[in-house]
Scaffold this motif. Structure first.
Motif, mmCIF file in Angstrom:
data_model
loop_
_atom_site.group_PDB
_atom_site.id
_atom_site.type_symbol
_atom_site.label_atom_id
_atom_site.label_comp_id
_atom_site.label_asym_id
_atom_site.label_seq_id
_atom_site.Cartn_x
_atom_site.Cartn_y
_atom_site.Cartn_z
ATOM 1 N N GLN A 10 0.826 -1.206 0.000
ATOM 2 C CA GLN A 10 0.000 0.000 0.000
ATOM 3 C C GLN A 10 0.863 1.261 0.000
ATOM 4 O OE1 GLN A 10 -2.374 -0.916 3.431
ATOM 5 N NE2 GLN A 10 -4.071 -1.718 2.206
ATOM 6 N N ARG A 11 1.961 1.239 0.776
ATOM 7 C CA ARG A 11 2.887 2.381 0.780
ATOM 8 C C ARG A 11 3.508 2.573 -0.598
ATOM 9 N NH1 ARG A 11 4.773 0.398 5.604
ATOM 10 N NH2 ARG A 11 6.598 -0.457 4.567
ATOM 11 N N PHE A 12 3.900 1.462 -1.221
ATOM 12 C CA PHE A 12 4.498 1.537 -2.548
ATOM 13 C C PHE A 12 3.518 2.129 -3.551
ATOM 14 C CE2 PHE A 12 4.836 -0.403 -6.763
ATOM 15 C CZ PHE A 12 6.045 0.133 -7.165
ATOM 16 N N ILE A 13 2.282 1.675 -3.527
ATOM 17 C CA ILE A 13 1.270 2.173 -4.467
ATOM 18 C C ILE A 13 1.029 3.668 -4.242
ATOM 19 C CG2 ILE A 13 -1.184 2.051 -5.095
ATOM 20 C CD1 ILE A 13 -0.934 -1.029 -4.594
ATOM 21 N N ALA A 14 0.935 4.081 -2.996
ATOM 22 C CA ALA A 14 0.723 5.503 -2.700
ATOM 23 C C ALA A 14 1.918 6.340 -3.164
ATOM 24 C CB ALA A 14 0.479 5.693 -1.208
ATOM 25 N N ASP A 15 3.130 5.874 -2.864
ATOM 26 C CA ASP A 15 4.332 6.599 -3.290
ATOM 27 C C ASP A 15 4.427 6.663 -4.808
ATOM 28 O OD1 ASP A 15 5.024 6.943 -0.654
ATOM 29 O OD2 ASP A 15 6.572 5.381 -0.636
ATOM 30 N N SER A 16 4.145 5.544 -5.470
ATOM 31 C CA SER A 16 4.220 5.487 -6.932
ATOM 32 C C SER A 16 3.205 6.434 -7.557
ATOM 33 C CB SER A 16 3.965 4.070 -7.438
ATOM 34 O OG SER A 16 4.962 3.207 -6.959
ATOM 35 N N ALA A 17 1.986 6.408 -7.046
ATOM 36 C CA ALA A 17 0.945 7.282 -7.583
ATOM 37 C C ALA A 17 1.371 8.739 -7.459
ATOM 38 C CB ALA A 17 -0.373 7.038 -6.859
ATOM 39 N N HIS A 18 1.919 9.094 -6.313
ATOM 40 C CA HIS A 18 2.366 10.469 -6.090
ATOM 41 C C HIS A 18 3.481 10.842 -7.070
ATOM 42 C CE1 HIS A 18 3.503 14.133 -4.035
ATOM 43 N NE2 HIS A 18 4.747 13.685 -3.978
ATOM 44 N N GLN A 19 4.454 9.958 -7.251
ATOM 45 C CA GLN A 19 5.604 10.263 -8.103
ATOM 46 C C GLN A 19 5.247 10.280 -9.584
ATOM 47 O OE1 GLN A 19 9.425 9.013 -7.430
ATOM 48 N NE2 GLN A 19 9.236 8.800 -5.225
ATOM 49 N N ILE A 20 4.278 9.489 -9.998
ATOM 50 C CA ILE A 20 3.926 9.409 -11.419
ATOM 51 C C ILE A 20 2.962 10.517 -11.830
ATOM 52 C CG2 ILE A 20 2.703 7.975 -13.108
ATOM 53 C CD1 ILE A 20 4.061 5.555 -11.880
ATOM 54 N N ARG A 21 2.127 10.992 -10.918
ATOM 55 C CA ARG A 21 1.120 12.003 -11.273
ATOM 56 C C ARG A 21 1.725 13.272 -11.861
ATOM 57 N NH1 ARG A 21 -2.002 10.538 -6.369
ATOM 58 N NH2 ARG A 21 -3.788 9.389 -7.141
ATOM 59 N N THR A 22 2.772 13.799 -11.250
ATOM 60 C CA THR A 22 3.340 15.075 -11.698
ATOM 61 C C THR A 22 3.875 15.001 -13.128
ATOM 62 O OG1 THR A 22 3.836 15.685 -9.424
ATOM 63 C CG2 THR A 22 5.021 16.882 -11.152
ATOM 64 N N PRO A 23 4.775 14.038 -13.453
ATOM 65 C CA PRO A 23 5.237 14.015 -14.846
ATOM 66 C C PRO A 23 4.134 13.648 -15.830
ATOM 67 C CG PRO A 23 6.224 12.215 -13.591
ATOM 68 C CD PRO A 23 5.487 13.079 -12.628
ATOM 69 N N LEU A 24 3.164 12.859 -15.387
ATOM 70 C CA LEU A 24 2.058 12.503 -16.275
ATOM 71 C C LEU A 24 1.197 13.728 -16.577
ATOM 72 C CD1 LEU A 24 1.045 10.053 -17.740
ATOM 73 C CD2 LEU A 24 -0.336 9.461 -15.755
ATOM 74 N N THR A 25 0.930 14.545 -15.578
ATOM 75 C CA THR A 25 0.172 15.780 -15.772
ATOM 76 C C THR A 25 0.927 16.729 -16.695
ATOM 77 O OG1 THR A 25 -0.835 15.550 -13.586
ATOM 78 C CG2 THR A 25 -0.873 17.743 -14.576
ATOM 79 N N ALA A 26 2.241 16.829 -16.502
ATOM 80 C CA ALA A 26 3.050 17.689 -17.375
ATOM 81 C C ALA A 26 3.015 17.174 -18.812
ATOM 82 C CB ALA A 26 4.489 17.735 -16.870
ATOM 83 N N LEU A 27 3.050 15.873 -18.994
ATOM 84 C CA LEU A 27 2.992 15.289 -20.330
ATOM 85 C C LEU A 27 1.658 15.592 -21.005
ATOM 86 C CD1 LEU A 27 4.353 13.545 -22.476
ATOM 87 C CD2 LEU A 27 3.464 11.526 -21.288
ATOM 88 N N VAL A 28 0.577 15.459 -20.264
ATOM 89 C CA VAL A 28 -0.749 15.769 -20.804
ATOM 90 C C VAL A 28 -0.796 17.244 -21.239
ATOM 91 C CG1 VAL A 28 -3.198 16.036 -20.209
ATOM 92 C CG2 VAL A 28 -1.972 13.952 -19.576
#
Length: 173
Positions: A10-28
């Motif tokens: 659960q910690r990994f999923i939360a950390d991953s979601a947090h780290q991936i959201r920013t570059p994904l939003t920038a890409l969009v």
């Protein structure tokens, strides 16, 4: 033990979601700018930014998945005798892209005989690969050198480059 693993997942999923959201939003955002751009020069600039962001996102995703795999293996896999030199050579071969946007001289030095240690081959290879990729991405200007040797305190794996290094004021971090 199961509860501990679930909590770690659960910690990994939360950390991953947090780290991936920013570059994904920038890409969009970059894709939106690209789709609306009519000026050829600006359009090319946006294409380069999309390419860069996509590469960053792919690298981040690979690092997160590698981290999860290594964490899982550390808890579940046994250790065996492995040749550190072979693992380092394999990591170097897979981490250095066939085509770089700059010329980098890559060297590898290891004893002729196996350099045997007790560990998990997959985790060690991934660790070597991660450091090599970081050296290429953030350090190496024209030289990347990987050395495996038997030192006074055990096996030493050195990954060196000709980059500027980490500023001294950041060493404590």
């Amino acid at each position: 033990r199961l509860a501990g693993r679930l909590e770690a997942m659960q910690r990994f999923i939360a950390d991953s979601a947090h780290q991936i959201r920013t570059p994904l939003t920038a890409l969009v955002g970059q894709v939106e700018l690209l789709s609306a751009e009519t000026n050829a020069a600006k359009r090319q600039h946006h294409i380069e930014r999309v390419r860069t962001r996509t590469a960053e996102l792919a690298r981040l995703t690979n690092q997160l998945l590698s981290d999860a795999m290594i964490s899982h293996r550390a808890e579940t896999m046994g250790r065996s005798d492995v040749d550190a030199a072979t693992l380092a050579r394999e990591a170097l071969a897979s981490a250095v892209p066939v085509s770089l946007d700059r010329d980098i001289t890559v060297s590898f030095d290891a004893p002729p005989d196996p350099v045997v240690m007790h560990g998990d081959a997959v985790s060690l290879r991934e660790a070597f690969k991660n450091v090599i990729e970081n050296a290429i991405q953030h350090g190496a200007r024209s030289l990347l050198r990987l050395t495996v040797r038997l030192g006074q305190r055990g096996i030493e794996v050195e990954i060196a480059d000709d980059g500027p290094g980490i500023p001294q004021d950041l060493w404590p971090q």
